[in-house]
Write an enzyme that holds these catalytic residues in place. Structure first.
Site, PDB file in Angstrom:
ATOM      1  N   THR A   1       0.918  -1.153   0.139  1.00 22.29           N
ATOM      2  CA  THR A   1       0.039   0.201   0.146  1.00 22.29           C
ATOM      3  C   THR A   1       0.816   1.208   0.169  1.00 22.29           C
ATOM      4  O   THR A   1       0.709   2.108  -0.747  1.00 22.29           O
ATOM      5  CB  THR A   1      -0.932  -0.017   1.353  1.00 22.29           C
TER       6      THR A   1
ATOM      7  N   LYS B   1       6.082  11.404  21.367  1.00 24.79           N
ATOM      8  CA  LYS B   1       6.056  12.420  22.526  1.00 24.79           C
ATOM      9  C   LYS B   1       4.822  12.639  23.089  1.00 24.79           C
ATOM     10  O   LYS B   1       4.651  13.618  23.987  1.00 24.79           O
ATOM     11  CB  LYS B   1       6.792  13.661  21.877  1.00 24.79           C
TER      12      LYS B   1
ATOM     13  N   ARG C   1      -2.457   5.126   7.490  1.00 29.32           N
ATOM     14  CA  ARG C   1      -2.890   3.903   7.989  1.00 29.32           C
ATOM     15  C   ARG C   1      -2.457   4.009   9.388  1.00 29.32           C
ATOM     16  O   ARG C   1      -1.582   4.142   9.939  1.00 29.32           O
ATOM     17  CB  ARG C   1      -1.986   2.718   7.575  1.00 29.32           C
TER      18      ARG C   1
ATOM     19  N   HIS D   1     -10.533  -0.575   4.006  1.00 25.82           N
ATOM     20  CA  HIS D   1      -9.271  -0.232   3.307  1.00 25.82           C
ATOM     21  C   HIS D   1      -9.760  -0.106   2.129  1.00 25.82           C
ATOM     22  O   HIS D   1      -9.587  -0.892   1.107  1.00 25.82           O
ATOM     23  CB  HIS D   1      -8.555  -1.609   3.556  1.00 25.82           C
TER      24      HIS D   1
END
Ligand code: NCD
Length: 307
Positions: free
Chosen positions: A56, A85, A106, A134
């Site tokens: 992909t 973070k 994704r 998807h």
């Protein structure tokens, strides 16, 4: 950045209809024949992958570059982006949208692409949201069926494997609802059956379907066998995964029972569910299917980013 409403691609149910598919597939044929040039010059794609990917990500990045555009990319975004973070997905998207013309995302959580689209000023393409959707995989799957067999209407299609967790199946079902398929076989062990909401969709679309838990029924009435990997990363316990991972194996003996004009598909990656002795059979379409991902994503990007 454009002031128009961005064309997000979140779910097959929301984005596609037959006229758009026709247009995209004609464009994909053009891309395949090399009849393109510079459509995306000066455009930049940001690929933000919080889960592993080969096809992909590569095919999106290759697609934009083949059309003259460029890429900024963070593979393993969960480890190498500011998420480590503590930054929220929304903040990451707002910032990335300021640097790019389209974001390919994704992410492991269902609904993440929708959340991203809600705060993004540029189109967000869902490249997989957990066990949700998807959509671009479904697009290339349907393109492959049409390209290989000439049409999708009238076919009998067996969907095999992890129907519970496989987002490619979930997206493909929505898009199949746009066609007049003869019959869908849902082939899965009891623990990995298709979720209720997708069965409800099939009921609503009036598609005939039947659930099976073995491959024995496969014969020369079947046009497409679409095999999927048992989605290891969605299992709570490894023991449960081990029990189910080799539940179905499509091998040369299985394929012998199919007619000459049929295809075996797989979104890849394959683990054991199709044995490698099938690969040289002309009906094994999965590597051609993966290549089609490039042409279809070129067509989709050109469509989404067209002025
Ligand atoms: C699929 C995915 O990530 O959902 N792969 C792909 O995009 N071609 C299928 C899978 O991982 O099994």
């Amino acid at each position: 950045m454009s002031t128009k409403e961005p064309k997000h691609v979140i779910s097959t149910a929301q984005f596609f209809d037959r006229p758009i598919l026709k247009q995209l597939f004609e464009s994909a044929d053009r891309m395949r024949s090399g009849n393109h040039g510079g459509e995306l010059a000066g455009r930049m794609l940001a690929s933000l992958f919080y889960e592993p990917s080969t096809r992909t990500r590569f095919s999106f990045e290759a697609a934009v570059q083949r059309l003259g555009g460029s890429v900024i990319s963070t593979e393993a975004a969960a480890h190498f982006s500011s998420v480590t973070k503590g930054e929220s997905l929304e903040d990451t998207i707002k910032v990335t949208a300021g640097y790019s013309d389209v974001i390919v995302l994704r992410h492991p959580e269902v609904g993440s692409a929708e959340r991203a689209a809600a705060v993004s000023t540029v189109p967000v393409i869902n490249a997989g949201d957990g066990l949700g959707q998807h959509p671009t995989q479904a697009l290339l799957d349907i393109y492959t069926i049409q390209h290989e067999l000439g049409a999708v209407d009238g076919l009998s299609i067996a969907l095999v494997g992890d129907l519970l967790n496989g987002r490619t199946i979930h997206s493909l079902l929505f898009i199949l609802g746009l066609y007049k398929v003869a019959k869908i076989y849902l082939v899965a062990p009891n623990q990995l059956k298709l979720p209720k909401e997708y069965k409800a969709y099939l009921d609503k679309s009036g598609i005939e379907y039947e659930e099976k838990d073995s491959l024995e029924f496969l014969d020369d009435s079947i046009d497409v066998v679409y095999v999927t990997r048992v989605q290891k990363e969605r299992f709570k316990s490894d023991a449960e995964y081990q029990k189910l991972k080799d539940y179905f194996v499509v091998d040369s003996n299985t394929v012998k029972r199919l007619k000459d004009k049929s295809i075996i598909m797989h979104p890849l990656p394959r683990v054991n569910e199709i044995s490698t002795d099938v690969d040289d059979d002309p009906r094994a379409a999965y590597f051609r299917q993966a290549e089609n991902g490039l042409y279809v994503r070129m067509a989709l990007l050109a469509h989404i980013l067209s002025a």
